[in-house]
Design a protein around this motif. Sequence first.
Motif, mmCIF file in Angstrom:
data_model
loop_
_atom_site.group_PDB
_atom_site.id
_atom_site.type_symbol
_atom_site.label_atom_id
_atom_site.label_comp_id
_atom_site.label_asym_id
_atom_site.label_seq_id
_atom_site.Cartn_x
_atom_site.Cartn_y
_atom_site.Cartn_z
ATOM 1 N N ASP A 58 1.363 13.699 -10.311
ATOM 2 C CA ASP A 58 2.661 13.069 -10.099
ATOM 3 C C ASP A 58 3.280 12.623 -11.413
ATOM 4 O O ASP A 58 4.509 12.714 -11.584
ATOM 5 C CB ASP A 58 2.533 11.877 -9.147
ATOM 6 C CG ASP A 58 3.887 11.328 -8.743
ATOM 7 O OD1 ASP A 58 4.640 12.063 -8.066
ATOM 8 O OD2 ASP A 58 4.225 10.192 -9.133
ATOM 9 N N GLU B 129 -0.364 11.429 4.116
ATOM 10 C CA GLU B 129 1.068 11.453 3.814
ATOM 11 C C GLU B 129 1.600 10.044 3.583
ATOM 12 O O GLU B 129 2.389 9.806 2.656
ATOM 13 C CB GLU B 129 1.845 12.129 4.949
ATOM 14 C CG GLU B 129 1.652 13.634 5.019
ATOM 15 C CD GLU B 129 2.538 14.270 6.076
ATOM 16 O OE1 GLU B 129 3.201 15.275 5.770
ATOM 17 O OE2 GLU B 129 2.574 13.749 7.215
ATOM 18 N N TYR B 130 1.184 9.119 4.430
ATOM 19 C CA TYR B 130 1.629 7.730 4.311
ATOM 20 C C TYR B 130 1.154 7.128 2.985
ATOM 21 O O TYR B 130 1.935 6.490 2.263
ATOM 22 C CB TYR B 130 1.098 6.911 5.486
ATOM 23 C CG TYR B 130 1.406 5.434 5.390
ATOM 24 C CD1 TYR B 130 2.679 4.946 5.681
ATOM 25 C CD2 TYR B 130 0.420 4.530 5.009
ATOM 26 C CE1 TYR B 130 2.963 3.590 5.576
ATOM 27 C CE2 TYR B 130 0.692 3.172 4.902
ATOM 28 C CZ TYR B 130 1.965 2.709 5.195
ATOM 29 O OH TYR B 130 2.242 1.369 5.078
ATOM 30 N N ASP C 226 2.976 8.586 -0.051
ATOM 31 C CA ASP C 226 4.347 8.071 -0.104
ATOM 32 C C ASP C 226 4.369 6.648 -0.651
ATOM 33 O O ASP C 226 5.195 6.311 -1.509
ATOM 34 C CB ASP C 226 4.971 8.112 1.292
ATOM 35 C CG ASP C 226 6.406 7.588 1.294
ATOM 36 O OD1 ASP C 226 7.271 8.232 0.669
ATOM 37 O OD2 ASP C 226 6.650 6.536 1.911
ATOM 38 N N LYS C 227 3.467 5.810 -0.184
ATOM 39 C CA LYS C 227 3.420 4.420 -0.645
ATOM 40 C C LYS C 227 3.075 4.335 -2.139
ATOM 41 O O LYS C 227 3.498 3.403 -2.832
ATOM 42 C CB LYS C 227 2.387 3.623 0.157
ATOM 43 C CG LYS C 227 2.793 3.343 1.585
ATOM 44 C CD LYS C 227 3.723 2.150 1.695
ATOM 45 C CE LYS C 227 2.984 0.840 1.537
ATOM 46 N NZ LYS C 227 3.834 -0.349 1.788
ATOM 47 N N THR D 15 5.496 12.357 -5.564
ATOM 48 C CA THR D 15 6.734 13.099 -5.303
ATOM 49 C C THR D 15 6.464 14.584 -5.049
ATOM 50 O O THR D 15 7.052 15.452 -5.689
ATOM 51 C CB THR D 15 7.699 12.930 -6.483
ATOM 52 O OG1 THR D 15 7.027 13.313 -7.703
ATOM 53 C CG2 THR D 15 8.178 11.494 -6.599
#
Length: 543
Positions: free
Chosen positions: A29, A78-79, A82-83, A87
């Motif tokens: 990322d 996924e959660y 995201d937290k 990206t």
Amino acid sequence: MRNIFIGGAWPYANGSLHLGQIAALLPGDILARYFRLKGDDVLFVSGSDCHGTPISIRAVQEGVLPGEITERYHKEFEYCFDKLGFTYDKYGRTDQPFHHQVVKDIFSALLEKGFIYKRIIEQFYCEKCRQFLPDRYVEGTCPRCSKPAKGDQCDFCSTILEPGDLLDKRCKLCGGEPVTKPTEHFFLALSEFQKRLESYVDNASGWRENAIGLSKRYLSEGLQDRAATRDLPWGIDVPLEGYEGKKIYVWIEAVSGYLSVSKQWAREKNMDWERFWNENTVAYYTHGKDNIPFHTLILPALLLGVGGLHLPDKIISSEYLTIEGKKLSTSRNWAIWVPYIIEKYNADSLRYYLTINGPEKRDADFSWREFVNRNNAELLGAFGNLVNRTLVFIHKSFGGKLPAAKSDPLITDQLDRLYLEVGKKIEDGEFKHALEQIFTFIRSANKYFDERQPWVQVKENITHCEETLYNCVQIIANLSNLLSPFIPFACDKIRVFLGIGKAWWEYVEIPAQQEIRQPEILFERIDKKNIEEESAKLGMKGT
């Protein structure tokens, strides 16, 4: 503008993520955010590995279907990502029809070209369980290092194994001693790629030392053909009549996910996937040490076999993360689980600590004491303090508008050099050194503020005070660019404070009289009592 492909390793969807995995995946990322700031065309992908034997084992233990396990953990992954601010352009999963079809196409292409062939082998079978055993269902002792190992790889010395290599073999399900029975399977002719892979590794540039060393070790021992199929109930069917019940081995289909998810992204976005898989691409792959041979030897062999596909250029392979000085163990709960920590602590604090203390060249240790101290001293005490006291002073003494002044050329030159030098370190996979260099500059900026004493200047020489605050705001604005790949949430807030838009990887100057918003606290102080409380939870069941 360059085409940059970034592939992050695919975590097994059989249990929650732990910090060791995030430490290995976070560089992806950082790279993606950096190259986007540069204006390059980036495709950053990963996904959940939904066909591994650990998933089948977990399903048996819970008395549910494997699909229920993968659905649960894929959503959790996924959660969590995201937290944490990952990206991904596409985060996929291997238990989807699109991925199945791409893998079958790869298998068929390799079969047609003679790189996959049939062979009758003796495979381990458990009489008590009445089934052929996948490699990870066979456990024993590693013949190289004498540590406990599974039938596909030793997690201690990273040796790739076959079940027959193990000493003291036993069935993982029942503990009994397995027997061997003949069965027909397909094999990948990995030995056919020996010379090409030797040349590929010898000419590697931008690989970490662990990747070079381990790959050369395998090559010096001579690559062995590996089974490409197994008798499994859960996985991708072999695309040939008469082989029902046999599945394509997970070590082939999981690394094929980089290509399948690229194609899936292209179909969904009506984009061209091929520009990220040709010779005009720079391809980064980020993963842990245990995944090195799958990315440096097996994936390149598959891509060479199919033909016309770009091989990995940069291998960003992390060492291990220990916890409080001990080897991470999920079975003993000697781990820090991501779903827990992201709800309790600042995501930027985690990103910062896992980078500044990352396992880049050697094993790194996660210490609750150091995590708390670094958050309080460096993020809050150095960076947050610089931002807060500068902007609060402008509100207090200048009505929230940036006073007019000229930029100090020495500061401007320092910032210009930072963009060049930090950028090069990021591209070379030296994230820790890049972040250290930025924070060295932050400490010098705090020293500049202290030595200039704007609280005195505002009374004795208003022009000098205006110069001090003007230059500090330029520093903060550019730090919001430079730190954006590392601690993006705080940097986004700073750009709101300063009324500036999208970040770029180049010097930016805020004009005089720009409206400065009242700042909010970027980082909260973590109470030191958390150190003992969190440490006490390690190894405890049910935490």
